[in-house]
Every structure is written in structure tokens, then in C-alpha cells.
Design a protein around this motif. Structure first.
Motif, PDB file in Angstrom:
ATOM      1  N   GLN A   1      60.732  65.178 -32.591  1.00  0.00           N
ATOM      2  CA  GLN A   1      59.494  65.576 -33.278  1.00  0.00           C
ATOM      3  C   GLN A   1      58.659  64.356 -33.653  1.00  0.00           C
ATOM      4  O   GLN A   1      57.434  64.351 -33.490  1.00  0.00           O
ATOM      5  CB  GLN A   1      59.809  66.413 -34.518  1.00  0.00           C
TER       6      GLN A   1
ATOM      7  N   ARG B   1      52.918  60.357 -30.282  1.00  0.00           N
ATOM      8  CA  ARG B   1      52.090  60.459 -29.077  1.00  0.00           C
ATOM      9  C   ARG B   1      50.749  61.117 -29.385  1.00  0.00           C
ATOM     10  O   ARG B   1      49.710  60.703 -28.864  1.00  0.00           O
ATOM     11  CB  ARG B   1      52.837  61.237 -27.998  1.00  0.00           C
ATOM     12  N   GLN B   2      50.775  62.151 -30.221  1.00  0.00           N
ATOM     13  CA  GLN B   2      49.525  62.827 -30.601  1.00  0.00           C
ATOM     14  C   GLN B   2      48.617  61.877 -31.381  1.00  0.00           C
ATOM     15  O   GLN B   2      47.402  61.865 -31.177  1.00  0.00           O
ATOM     16  CB  GLN B   2      49.827  64.070 -31.428  1.00  0.00           C
TER      17      GLN B   2
ATOM     18  N   LYS C   1      56.890  63.088 -30.586  1.00  0.00           N
ATOM     19  CA  LYS C   1      55.752  63.939 -30.236  1.00  0.00           C
ATOM     20  C   LYS C   1      54.567  63.677 -31.160  1.00  0.00           C
ATOM     21  O   LYS C   1      53.427  63.583 -30.699  1.00  0.00           O
ATOM     22  CB  LYS C   1      56.156  65.417 -30.317  1.00  0.00           C
TER      23      LYS C   1
END
Length: 86
Positions: A56, A62-63, A59
Motif C-alpha cells: 500500500q 507512486r501516486q 502504491k
């Protein structure tokens, strides 16, 4: 625990044997020339790499990067200044 040293060439030729040794707890050291060596280590489900929290966090990171919220450091001076703020 025993230590087994091998060359990268021998490792490529007998990968299964070396993986089996590592699975049995032997330390397998793979030498790459005279300057570099690596240790073959089994990864378990408890390792940080596979936790749902770590997935998580990756992720989300990366966002943030896609959204332009990352920090760009181009020089040593910028890096020093950044570390001073921590």
C-alpha cells in the motif's frame, strides 16, 4: 550453518542445487569476479517486501510521484539542505 561459495557461472549451471542448499539453511555466497559477492537468502512471507502495508505504501508513493508531489534533488548542496530540514 555451513557456507558454500560458488562462481556466478557455476550458479547459473546448478541453480536448483544452490537454491536447495539455501532452503536447507546453508549460506550460499555467489562470487562475481574478484570484487563482488552476493548471498542467496530465502525470502519468507514475514519479510517486509510482502506485507500488505508495504504494498500500500508503494502504491501511495507512486501516486504521489505521478501527482508531482515528489522531491527532486539535483546537487549535493540540495541534498545537504534537505537533510538539514529533517
Amino acid at each position: 550453518m555451513s557456507i558454500v561459495e560458488t562462481t556466478s557461472r557455476q550458479f547459473r549451471e546448478r541453480q536448483k542445487d544452490f537454491f536447495d542448499m539455501a532452503d536447507k539453511g546453508q549460506k550460499v555466497v555467489i562470487k562475481r569476479g574478484n570484487k563482488q559477492a552476493y548471498v542467496l537468502t530465502p525470502v519468507s512471507g514475514d519479510d517486509l517486501y510482502f506485507t500488505p502495508e508495504m504494498v500500500q505504501r508503494i502504491k501511495e508513493s507512486r501516486q504521489q510521484i505521478k501527482a508531482g508531489k515528489g522531491i527532486v534533488i539535483k546537487t549535493k548542496e540540495e541534498l545537504d539542505t534537505y537533510f538539514d530540514t529533517l
